[in-house]
Design an enzyme around this catalytic site. Structure first.
Site, PDB file in Angstrom:
ATOM      1  N   LYS A   1       0.863  -1.179   0.000  1.00 19.95           N
ATOM      2  CA  LYS A   1       0.000   0.000   0.000  1.00 19.95           C
ATOM      3  C   LYS A   1       0.900   1.230   0.000  1.00 19.95           C
ATOM      4  CE  LYS A   1      -3.722   2.450   0.522  1.00 19.95           C
ATOM      5  NZ  LYS A   1      -4.650   2.562  -0.621  1.00 19.95           N
TER       6      LYS A   1
ATOM      7  N   LEU B   1      -5.447   6.713   1.742  1.00 21.43           N
ATOM      8  CA  LEU B   1      -4.133   6.163   2.106  1.00 21.43           C
ATOM      9  C   LEU B   1      -4.070   5.555   3.504  1.00 21.43           C
ATOM     10  CD1 LEU B   1      -1.838   8.956   0.563  1.00 21.43           C
ATOM     11  CD2 LEU B   1      -2.328   6.700  -0.389  1.00 21.43           C
TER      12      LEU B   1
ATOM     13  N   CYS C   1      -2.355  10.187  -5.910  1.00 26.18           N
ATOM     14  CA  CYS C   1      -3.518   9.759  -5.113  1.00 26.18           C
ATOM     15  C   CYS C   1      -4.565  10.872  -5.121  1.00 26.18           C
ATOM     16  CB  CYS C   1      -3.105   9.434  -3.685  1.00 26.18           C
ATOM     17  SG  CYS C   1      -4.555   8.993  -2.690  1.00 26.18           S
TER      18      CYS C   1
ATOM     19  N   GLY D   1     -11.264   0.112 -12.704  1.00 25.48           N
ATOM     20  CA  GLY D   1     -12.003  -0.952 -13.389  1.00 25.48           C
ATOM     21  C   GLY D   1     -12.256  -0.636 -14.857  1.00 25.48           C
TER      22      GLY D   1
ATOM     23  N   THR E   1      -8.790  -3.165  -9.119  1.00 30.94           N
ATOM     24  CA  THR E   1     -10.217  -3.454  -8.873  1.00 30.94           C
ATOM     25  C   THR E   1     -10.522  -4.955  -8.930  1.00 30.94           C
ATOM     26  OG1 THR E   1     -10.894  -1.284  -9.704  1.00 30.94           O
ATOM     27  CG2 THR E   1     -12.568  -3.015  -9.725  1.00 30.94           C
TER      28      THR E   1
HETATM   29  C1  SIN Z   1      -6.157   5.663  -1.520  1.00 35.34           C
HETATM   30  O1  SIN Z   1      -5.652   5.094  -0.540  1.00 35.34           O
HETATM   31  O2  SIN Z   1      -6.883   6.651  -1.370  1.00 35.34           O
HETATM   32  C2  SIN Z   1      -5.921   5.154  -2.889  1.00 35.34           C
HETATM   33  C3  SIN Z   1      -4.492   5.163  -3.244  1.00 35.34           C
HETATM   34  C4  SIN Z   1      -4.197   5.941  -4.457  1.00 35.34           C
HETATM   35  O3  SIN Z   1      -5.089   6.304  -5.224  1.00 35.34           O
HETATM   36  O4  SIN Z   1      -3.033   6.231  -4.721  1.00 35.34           O
END
Ligand code: SIN
Length: 313
Positions: A48, A76, A132, A223, A274
């Site tokens: 992540k 995040l 993000c 997706g 997705t």
């Molecule tokens: C998120 O955690 O909001 C998604 C991660 C991203 O879009 O980089």
């Protein structure tokens, strides 16, 4: 499946086999989730996107999917960068690249994080996430070309790993060119195209309400909805970076045929988001088997046989 068909890829000397792995990303926050990816057929383990401080993320519900894709405003959620560095030695047993996704909330955070990660030899690569759409109050760095330039310059000064960047989707040839101009100024090992497409909105007509809670329902779309945009970004950056910088394709890949299209457009490897969220780790083996079956049908034995060879009319 015939053993002579290979879906092996390499990025800056790192072997990714198969060329299919998880996107940063769903289901890659905890050690258990990363271990599940390690035990699966995924060609790499991607974490992540991590920040300086651990984050709980945005309020729930923050993920929703329909038949054609997903909307998320996860914000995040992650354990903080130190944890992903600490996990690296244990991930070694899976004998596949361990890639740490980094999404510091400022230039200084990214410098600190990347500098720290440099001490961990079991980290194979870093994917710097400039895209993000879900951090409340923070615009995507990748839509600010000067800020992206400065970020890459400063982060690369302290970096000791193979480092690539994850970009937002672009929609205009002028913007592709501007970003490619920035990327060409830096020594990047790979470019991942694309992050989810923000800001989207899913509406439930029956309930007359939005599908997710943060930001009044706005979030990043993934997706099927974004596959043509992702393919266009892969193709354009492949061309504009002179076919020399490996492109990692991501956005709407759920079958071997989708993966094939991305590689045909120029991708070296592909990530699944997705569909991984929808069907779990089994998707990696299935997509690889489908890709190999399609390659066999077409008489291809390696990805190089068709990478980038998209015909135009
Ligand atoms: C998120 O955690 O909001 C998604 C991660 C991203 O879009 O980089």
């Amino acid at each position: 499946m015939s053993s002579h068909i290979s879906t092996k890829a390499a990025i800056a000397g790192i072997t990714i086999e198969p060329c299919i792995f998880n996107a940063a990303g769903p289901l890659c926050v905890t050690k258990e989730e990363l271990e599940a990816i390690g035990s699966s057929h995924s060609g790499a383990i991607m974490t992540k996107s991590c920040t300086f401080e651990p984050r709980p993320g945005n309020p729930e519900p923050r993920y929703y999917e329909d038949a054609l894709g997903s909307i998320n405003s996860m914000g995040l959620p992650n354990l903080g960068y130190m944890k992903y560095a600490e996990f690296s030695s244990e991930m070694k047993k899976y004998r596949k690249p361990y890639i740490v996704s980094v999404a510091g909330l400022s230039l200084q955070d990214n410098i600190e994080i990347v500098k720290y990660l440099g001490q961990f030899k079991d980290i194979d690569a870093i994917e710097l996430n400039l895209s993000c759409p879900n951090v409340i109050g923070k615009p995507q760095v990748a839509y600010d070309f000067d800020a992206s330039d400065e970020m890459l310059r400063e982060v690369l000064k302290v970096n000791k790993h193979v480092l690539g960047v994850k970009l937002s989707p672009y929609f205009d040839f002028a913007h592709f060119q501007q970003m490619a101009g920035v990327l060409k100024k830096h020594k990047l090992a790979f470019v991942s195209c694309v992050n989810s497409l923000g800001e989207g909105l899913f509406i439930d007509a029956d309930a007359e309400q939005v599908a997710i809670k943060p930001k009044g329902g706005f979030g990043g779309i993934g997706g099927d909805y974004i596959k043509p945009t992702a393919l266009a970004n892969v193709r354009k950056f492949y061309e504009l970076l002179d076919r020399k910088v490996p492109i990692v394709g991501v956005g709407g890949i759920k079958s071997g045929r989708d993966a094939f299209e991305f590689i045909l457009a120029g991708a070296t490897a592909v990530q699944i988001g997705t569909e991984f969220m929808r069907s779990g780790t089994a998707c990696f083996a299935r997509v690889d088997a489908e890709l190999k079956a399609l390659m066999k049908e077409k008489g291809y034995s390696t990805l190089d046989d068709f990478r980038g060879k998209l015909k135009v009319l």
